[in-house]
Design an enzyme around this catalytic site. Structure first.
Site, PDB file in Angstrom:
ATOM      1  N   ASP A  91      70.103  61.581  87.973  1.00 14.09           N
ATOM      2  CA  ASP A  91      70.925  60.438  88.343  1.00 14.09           C
ATOM      3  C   ASP A  91      70.551  59.290  87.404  1.00 14.09           C
ATOM      4  O   ASP A  91      69.372  59.074  87.131  1.00 14.09           O
ATOM      5  CB  ASP A  91      70.611  60.031  89.792  1.00 14.09           C
TER       6      ASP A  91
ATOM      7  N   ASP B 223      75.628  56.557  88.058  1.00 12.36           N
ATOM      8  CA  ASP B 223      75.926  55.773  89.242  1.00 12.36           C
ATOM      9  C   ASP B 223      76.902  54.629  88.938  1.00 12.36           C
ATOM     10  O   ASP B 223      76.674  53.857  87.998  1.00 12.36           O
ATOM     11  CB  ASP B 223      74.601  55.193  89.756  1.00 12.36           C
TER      12      ASP B 223
ATOM     13  N   GLU C  32      80.186  58.648  88.465  1.00 13.78           N
ATOM     14  CA  GLU C  32      80.599  58.263  89.816  1.00 13.78           C
ATOM     15  C   GLU C  32      81.568  57.108  89.661  1.00 13.78           C
ATOM     16  O   GLU C  32      81.220  56.074  89.081  1.00 13.78           O
ATOM     17  CB  GLU C  32      79.405  57.831  90.672  1.00 13.78           C
TER      18      GLU C  32
ATOM     19  N   HIS D 130      75.036  61.985  99.461  1.00 13.44           N
ATOM     20  CA  HIS D 130      74.006  61.197 100.150  1.00 13.44           C
ATOM     21  C   HIS D 130      74.544  59.877 100.700  1.00 13.44           C
ATOM     22  O   HIS D 130      73.810  59.154 101.368  1.00 13.44           O
ATOM     23  CB  HIS D 130      72.852  60.920  99.183  1.00 13.44           C
ATOM     24  N   ASP D 131      75.787  59.542 100.398  1.00 15.81           N
ATOM     25  CA  ASP D 131      76.395  58.305 100.907  1.00 15.81           C
ATOM     26  C   ASP D 131      77.364  58.581 102.063  1.00 15.81           C
ATOM     27  O   ASP D 131      78.037  57.656 102.535  1.00 15.81           O
ATOM     28  CB  ASP D 131      77.201  57.599  99.802  1.00 15.81           C
TER      29      ASP D 131
HETATM   30  O1  ISL Z   1      78.428  54.419 100.035  1.00 11.56           O
HETATM   31  C1  ISL Z   1      79.477  53.890  99.713  1.00 11.56           C
HETATM   32  C2  ISL Z   1      80.678  54.008 100.507  1.00 11.56           C
HETATM   33  O2  ISL Z   1      80.713  55.125 101.246  1.00 11.56           O
HETATM   34  C3  ISL Z   1      79.686  53.135  98.514  1.00 11.56           C
HETATM   35  O3  ISL Z   1      79.993  51.843  98.793  1.00 11.56           O
HETATM   36  C4  ISL Z   1      78.561  53.258  97.535  1.00 11.56           C
HETATM   37  O4  ISL Z   1      77.691  52.223  97.660  1.00 11.56           O
HETATM   38  C5  ISL Z   1      79.187  53.298  96.182  1.00 11.56           C
HETATM   39  O5  ISL Z   1      79.925  54.459  96.156  1.00 11.56           O
HETATM   40  C6  ISL Z   1      78.166  53.389  95.072  1.00 11.56           C
HETATM   41  O6  ISL Z   1      77.217  54.378  95.338  1.00 11.56           O
HETATM   42  C7  ISL Z   1      76.172  54.536  94.471  1.00 11.56           C
HETATM   43  O7  ISL Z   1      75.588  53.317  94.065  1.00 11.56           O
HETATM   44  C8  ISL Z   1      74.921  52.562  95.084  1.00 11.56           C
HETATM   45  C9  ISL Z   1      73.977  53.419  95.933  1.00 11.56           C
HETATM   46  O8  ISL Z   1      73.616  52.707  97.080  1.00 11.56           O
HETATM   47  C10 ISL Z   1      74.597  54.730  96.344  1.00 11.56           C
HETATM   48  O9  ISL Z   1      73.665  55.518  97.036  1.00 11.56           O
HETATM   49  C11 ISL Z   1      75.095  55.393  95.105  1.00 11.56           C
HETATM   50  O10 ISL Z   1      75.608  56.681  95.334  1.00 11.56           O
HETATM   51  C12 ISL Z   1      74.159  51.486  94.379  1.00 11.56           C
HETATM   52  O11 ISL Z   1      73.375  52.022  93.361  1.00 11.56           O
END
Ligand code: ISL
Ligand code: CA
Length: 549
Positions: free
Chosen positions: A98, A199, A257, A329-330
């Site tokens: 990542d 990310d 992403e 994971h989100d």
């Molecule tokens: O989780 C979310 C909505 O379901 C999103 O708002 C998420 O924060 C966004 O997709 C970005 O995600 C990534 O960057 C974030 C981190 O918190 C997440 O875990 C990551 O996947 C900030 O680095």
């Protein structure tokens, strides 16, 4: 269509904090992953996406990086990382890291220097502005808190943070910053990693002058101004430069992403000739059940919308390549969100059905840890059980707007912590994840739902995943064949065909909790299904069949 490893292999996503704790401190670690390499191999997966393992103060569990060249102490050492990489490669499993370079931690040496004075050489590594009329420089909202700006007393200026205050955005306009990022990426490539999942990478290029956002304001008056920073023209320049500096001459995966990406934008980002990514993670499916107040205001998802999203993205990726996933994971757990957990039988059956529906589409499937066991959402008893900064901030904001009850219900259905409870390895205490106290509670259903139990049950979700992954691993039609939607108007059944060189697979899934009638029985023989007996026009609730001819 160019054939490559990342189109042919199934990926497995690891959230290290929650995967396996080898030293009993309650936090998953690299040695823990190493202990489970044979388990991963036995699943048939061919690549890992590893969530951040870099040194971090963990405001956002590693998505706030303090030192890109160091391993997080809780996770182990660089020697552990090297051992992990070698263990994976010995087993012919690729490692995709990542990469979080939209922002760093506020504890990164760059930011510490940057905030010291306006003249510091690192000042321009971040985005600093004067306030306007005694308030923030513009109306941008952060994903995690009301405003995307934080005033720093030392210089009286504000810095931009699209995520938490401890995640200041890096300034990609600065060529010196870009060169440091490329050098860092190359150091990881030189170690032998096989690519990066980047990310929120489509948000690195902010519109010049940082103009106000035009979207609806949040309760505090700020607007999530994605039209000012998502997929902006300069993104293409930065990514081309990054690829020229880091990817040239390497057979590595560039996976972005990409929130706020329409299928039209996706097609552009992915185009074989003119695009900048090998694959992206778009968000349409993850937003299918967002209500009027967003993510934590869930509404039931509709099959018609699901089919529309699948069909639109299958065609948007025709000249590129798609990613296939039910969760990460989100997100909350796929079987709780898209399947059915009313009975044990339906949990198992619907988890298998979801796997079939997703894995045999055209694109690369991603399995999120525990999904292969049909792990479910957790009934968190109260707020004190929540660890996720996004959830905690949403609850804090809800207290101001008076929506706490509703947001709590939203978190119980869609909170990010559902994905982050310990991986359920066995019926032992804390699901066999740790001998200590886990950093987040284990789902109390672990005595019944765990890998050891699934291992010993021929009809388990785990053993079904093995069969399904094996089928896709060894079949060019399922990997590269063309996609065609079937019975698009059907209100319960999701069906499609994959065809290549005169061979056709027909995938038929009853995504509803009621019996469903197929319009016709597809030609061919059933090569995979999730019921003891899969025949006839009538499908049982959550039944899935794969025909081949
Ligand atoms: O989780 C979310 C909505 O379901 C999103 O708002 C998420 O924060 C966004 O997709 C970005 O995600 C990534 O960057 C974030 C981190 O918190 C997440 O875990 C990551 O996947 C900030 O680095
Ligand atoms: Ca540990």
């Amino acid at each position: 269509m160019k054939q490559t490893w990342w189109k042919e292999r199934v990926f497995y996503q690891i959230y290290p904090r929650s995967f396996m704790d080898a030293n009993g401190d309650g936090i998953g670690d690299l040695r823990g992953i190493i202990e489970k390499l044979d388990y991963l191999k036995s699943l048939g997966i061919g690549a890992i996406w590893l969530c951040p393992v870099y040194d971090s103060p963990n405001d956002d569990n590693g998505y706030d990086i303090r030192d890109y060249g160091k391993i997080m102490a809780e996770f182990g050492t660089m020697a552990d990382f090297d051992a992990l990489l070698e263990g994976l490669h010995t087993r012919d499993i690729k490692l995709v890291m990542d990469l979080v370079v939209n922002h760093s931690s506020d504890e990164h040496a760059w930011f510490k220097a940057s905030r010291k004075s306006k003249l510091n050489p690192y000042r321009d590594y971040y985005i600093w502005r004067d306030g306007k009329d005694g308030s923030t420089p513009n109306n941008w909202a952060s994903f995690f808190s009301p405003s995307a700006w934080k005033k720093d007393e030392t210089t009286g200026q504000y810095y931009l943070h699209l995520f938490s205050e401890k995640q200041p955005d890096l300034n990609w306009e600065n060529p010196a910053l870009r060169q440091e990022v490329y050098a860092m990426v190359n150091r990881w490539f030189d170690k032998g990693v096989d690519g990066f999942r980047m990310d929120v990478i489509n948000c690195i290029a902010k519109d010049e002058g940082l103009p106000d956002g035009t979207g609806a304001p949040n309760a505090a008056g700020y607007s999530l101004a994605f039209e000012r920073f998502a997929n902006r023209p300069k993104l293409y320049d930065y990514l081309r430069e990054l690829k020229a500096n880091c990817y040239a001459g390497r057979d590595c995966l560039c996976l972005g992403e990409t929130p706020f990406t329409t299928p039209e934008e996706g097609a552009k980002l992915l185009d074989d000739e003119t695009g900048i990514f090998d694959m992206i993670f778009p968000f349409d499916l993850m937003e299918i059940d967002d209500g009027p107040y967003g993510k934590y205001d869930p509404v039931p998802w509709k099959l018609s919308r699901f089919k529309q999203i699948v069909n639109i993205w299958q065609s948007a990726t025709e000249h590129g390549w798609g990613s296939l996933f039910w969760s990460n994971h989100d997100q909350s757990r796929a079987v709780s969100r898209f399947g059915c957990t009313d009975t044990e039988e339906l949990r198992v059956r619907s988890a298998k059905m979801l796997a079939v529906a997703m894995h045999l589409l055209r694109g690369t499937p991603f399995v999120y840890q525990g999904e292969e066991l049909g792990m479910t959402n957790t009934a968190f008893p109260d707020e004190s059980a929540i660890r996720d900064i996004e959830g905690i901030n949403a609850l804090n904001e809800a207290r101001i707007t008076g929506r706490t009850e509703s947001v709590w219900r939203g978190i119980l259905h869609k909170g990010r912590d559902h994905a982050r409870t310990p991986m359920q390895w066995s019926a032992e205490q804390h699901a066999g994840f740790t001998t200590g106290e886990p950093w987040i509670m284990a789902n109390p259903n672990y005595p019944a739902i765990n890998a050891a139990a699934d291992e010993n049950d021929a009809d388990s979700v785990l053993n079904f995943y093995r069969k399904l992954i094996q089928l896709r691993n060894t079949d060019k039609t399922l990997q590269y064949g063309s996609y065609r939607t079937l019975w698009t108007e059907h209100e319960q059944i999701f069906a499609y065909e994959r065809t290549q060189d005169g061979e056709t697979y027909t995938i038929v899934c009853n995504m509803s909790g009621k019996t469903a009638e197929m319009p016709t029985i597809p030609d061919g023989t059933v090569v995979l299904c999730n019921m003891p007996d899969c025949a006839g026009m009538t499908m049982q609730p959550y039944e899935a069949r794969v025909y081949k001819r």
